[in-house]
Scaffold this active site. Structure first.
Site, mmCIF file in Angstrom:
data_model
loop_
_atom_site.group_PDB
_atom_site.id
_atom_site.type_symbol
_atom_site.label_atom_id
_atom_site.label_comp_id
_atom_site.label_asym_id
_atom_site.label_seq_id
_atom_site.Cartn_x
_atom_site.Cartn_y
_atom_site.Cartn_z
ATOM 1 N N SER A 41 0.794 -1.227 0.000
ATOM 2 C CA SER A 41 0.000 0.000 0.000
ATOM 3 C C SER A 41 0.825 1.276 0.000
ATOM 4 C CB SER A 41 -0.921 0.008 1.214
ATOM 5 O OG SER A 41 -0.160 -0.018 2.406
ATOM 6 N N HIS B 197 -5.373 -4.202 -0.920
ATOM 7 C CA HIS B 197 -5.200 -3.343 -2.097
ATOM 8 C C HIS B 197 -5.141 -4.128 -3.400
ATOM 9 C CE1 HIS B 197 -4.576 0.377 0.212
ATOM 10 N NE2 HIS B 197 -4.088 -0.450 1.119
ATOM 11 N N LYS C 179 -11.826 -0.831 0.108
ATOM 12 C CA LYS C 179 -11.117 -0.253 -1.036
ATOM 13 C C LYS C 179 -11.955 -0.473 -2.290
ATOM 14 C CE LYS C 179 -7.638 -0.102 2.013
ATOM 15 N NZ LYS C 179 -7.816 -0.445 3.412
HETATM 16 C C1 PLP Z 1 -2.821 -3.817 3.721
HETATM 17 C C2 PLP Z 1 -3.945 -3.342 4.591
HETATM 18 N N1 PLP Z 1 -4.554 -4.216 5.408
HETATM 19 C C3 PLP Z 1 -5.555 -3.839 6.215
HETATM 20 C C4 PLP Z 1 -6.009 -2.532 6.235
HETATM 21 C C5 PLP Z 1 -7.122 -2.132 7.141
HETATM 22 O O1 PLP Z 1 -8.298 -2.036 6.403
HETATM 23 P P1 PLP Z 1 -9.466 -1.029 6.752
HETATM 24 O O2 PLP Z 1 -8.976 0.362 6.458
HETATM 25 O O3 PLP Z 1 -10.547 -1.438 5.816
HETATM 26 O O4 PLP Z 1 -9.802 -1.215 8.177
HETATM 27 C C6 PLP Z 1 -5.417 -1.600 5.395
HETATM 28 C C7 PLP Z 1 -5.891 -0.204 5.371
HETATM 29 O O5 PLP Z 1 -5.634 0.589 4.559
HETATM 30 C C8 PLP Z 1 -4.353 -2.009 4.549
HETATM 31 O O6 PLP Z 1 -3.733 -1.149 3.739
#
Ligand code: PLP
Length: 605
Positions: free
Chosen positions: A372, A400, A432
């Site tokens: 990310s 992502h 996302k």
């Molecule tokens: C790789 C990754 N895992 C988990 C999450 C957590 O997800 P959420 O924002 O939907 O709680 C994110 C958040 O951006 C993320 O980038």
């Protein structure tokens, strides 16, 4: 779209303020003729590893020493600021940093036979792992004074932790408590994190920087958005396939809203499921060719809960150095030993496995399907081979990757032509590509049964609101029905890469899959660049230390199928122009000692 470009360069008062900050910090450069970069560079060496929430390059340069000084000073009263959205402290918690917590134990959760199950637990793997990423440990708290007891009346503590002169004394041990006239900080003001936030706030204000965070979108954040009354191009929201604005997921969500109401009104285990949960989970299981899937109310909580449920004392968690905070937090809470390997370096992972595998009961390897911050991919076939060779489990976070990666957006397994059933644990988020909120896990039926009955974020937390389950399921169906969305997003990514390179911008490791960085180097430079771009009608967020390593600050562009190539051209053109202007003004040199000017090929030094 383009507006008058703001005044270039560091105002003399800003340079003076930077020098004054160095002087206040007691640095030689503050009193002598050293150039500011050299003086501030000395402070950079003092960055504490126990300061995970210090963001910005002001932090690496001037803040640590200021922070330690402030720790012994009484801080001025904090008045809540109604315009906080626009003037927030220019600091963000690391997406990758985590502190450790209590351990748990778990046994063979995945439905895969493991010879290690009966192996004795090795003592070396026991207990809390002192994270290289730092955080406040109990010992740190003790050093700054008495703190509230770990249990008790939270509502009472909530008020008092506001701190400041109007706050009463904190309940807890009385011996050694400061008298009412004591000038030591109180409540939350005693915490290192708070003091560092304050120090950063002062330093950034002294530098004339506005916060690039908490910008207020007045409507839907699409390819365009309206921020503080100004229309702008938006590259700061991860709606990869443009489904947040599409009427169909919204219609599905609207129907679910009418039928089930706003909330699931309880945990699934106790209060029951809704057909919307069952339908979403069946669709996700089909997507990953797995036996079953389970939804959670938050993506972050999914990782925390999942990892802490599966892994415990005697186990080992090996994660890529660039994984998300939710993964490192879950790992820390699990009580398992944890090691990170250099980003995408499978040789390093193999070395750790070779040495450490025999010492641990279960081993979990955790990677992301699309990183990310950098926008690059893991070597999934290589990881599966290591998983097999060392009898480990492999978990892939597809937060992502779902949508951007693979010919039809199905994710990293589609990209590599790998059978998705070969991966032990698929994790993803609904926030996302699926334009909702929540998280999911897909895997074997036994894994899902275990999580449904044991994962705290599922058992002790309210279910995903049915309205979001229905909206996400509709978005997942649209991704398959309208493959042009994935194709357009990927074409946008390829266009971005080519255009950025042509302009001499450095897209770092970005591979054209929805997350594209423009490497800047210095954190203050990244923040200033983001500020300048917003003034010219482009919203793109900077990512600064400690979200990324020091010296690797960047602007992070999220692309969408809604973006048009001309919008990407406009944003990158302005980015190149403003970055060159800021570097000409010496901003990069002032704060990092060297200006990371791109070479003709676009590579950063
Ligand atoms: C790789 C990754 N895992 C988990 C999450 C957590 O997800 P959420 O924002 O939907 O709680 C994110 C958040 O951006 C993320 O980038």
């Amino acid at each position: 779209m383009s507006q008058t470009r703001p005044r270039r360069g560091l105002a003399p008062d800003v340079k003076t303020a930077a020098l004054a900050a160095a002087r206040r910090a007691g640095l030689p450069g503050g009193a002598s003729v050293q150039p500011p970069g050299a003086a501030l560079g000395q402070a950079q060496k003092q960055v504490s590893k126990q300061a995970p929430s210090v963001a910005t390059s002001v932090a690496p340069n001037v803040v640590p020493d200021l922070a330690s000084r402030l720790a012994s000073e009484r801080l001025p009263p904090q008045t809540p600021d109604p315009s906080v959205a626009q003037r927030q402290t220019f600091s963000a918690p690391s997406s990758r940093a985590a502190d450790a917590g209590a351990g748990q134990t778990a046994r063979s959760p995945l439905g895969r036979a493991s010879a290690e199950e009966e192996a004795p637990v090795d003592g070396s793997a026991r207990g809390r792992i002192s994270g290289a990423e730092g955080g406040l440990a109990p010992a740190d708290l003790a050093a700054v004074g008495p703190v509230p007891a770990a249990s008790g009346d939270l509502s009472d503590r909530g008020t008092r932790l506001g701190g400041g002169p109007s706050s009463g004394p904190i309940s807890g041990p009385t011996s050694g408590c400061p008298a009412a006239s004591d000038s030591r900080p109180r409540g939350v003001h005693r915490l290192e994190d708070w003091q560092q936030m304050q120090a950063i706030d002062r330093a950034t204000r002294a530098l004339g920087l506005a916060s690039p965070y908490f910008r207020l979108h007045e409507g839907r954040a699409e390819a365009r958005s309206r921020i503080a009354g100004q229309e702008c191009l938006n590259f700061a929201s991860y709606d990869y396939l443009g489904l947040n604005a599409d009427p169909r997921p919204r219609a599905a969500a609207g129907a679910a809203l009418e039928r089930y109401g706003l909330s699931a009104s309880g945990s699934r285990m106790v209060s029951g499921s809704r057909p919307a949960h069952v339908a979403l989970e069946a669709a996700l299981a089909r997507h990953y060719g797995c036996e079953a899937a389970l939804s959670f109310v938050s993506g972050h909580a999914t990782n925390v809960s999942l990892i802490a449920t599966l892994m415990g004392e005697g186990d080992l968690i090996l994660s890529d150095a660039y994984v998300h905070n939710s993964i490192t937090t879950g790992a820390a809470l699990s009580g398992a030993a944890r090691r990170s390997f250099a980003h995408n370096d499978l040789a390093a992972l193999a070395r750790i496995l070779e040495n450490a595998r025999p010492l641990h009961r279960h081993v979990l390897i955790v990677v992301e399907g699309l990183y990310s911050m950098d926008g690059d991919l893991p070597d999934l076939p290589g990881l599966l081979a290591l998983r097999d060779r060392y009898d480990a489990w492999l978990m892939v976070d597809e937060a992502h990757a779902l949508g951007p990666v693979g010919a039809t957006g199905r994710g990293i397994f589609e990209h590599f032509g790998v059978d998705p059933g070969a991966v032990d644990i698929w994790m993803g988020t609904l926030s996302k590509t699926l334009a909702a909120t929540g998280g999911y896990v897909a895997g074997s039926g036994d894994l899902i049964r275990l999580l449904a009955h044991r994962a705290p974020g599922h058992v002790f937390s309210v279910a995903l609101p049915p309205v979001l389950a229905a909206g996400a399921a509709a978005a997942l169906a649209l991704m398959a029905e309208e493959p042009w969305r994935v194709k357009k997003l990927q074409a946008n990514g390829a266009h971005f890469l080519a255009r950025a390179r042509a302009l001499g911008l450095d897209p770092g490791g970005g591979q054209g899959y929805g997350v594209l960085p423009v490497m800047v180097g210095d954190s203050v430079l990244a923040a200033r660049l983001s500020e300048r771009l917003l003034a010219r009608g482009v919203n793109v967020a900077p990512v600064t230390f400690p979200g990324v390593p020091m010296g690797a600050a960047r602007l992070r562009f999220f692309l969408s199928a809604d973006h048009e190539p001309a919008q990407i051209d406009e944003a990158l053109g302005l980015c190149a122009e403003e970055l060159a202007a800021l570097r000409d003004d010496g901003l990069g040199r002032l704060f990092s000692g060297a200006a990371p000017r791109p070479t003709a090929s676009g590579d950063s030094p």
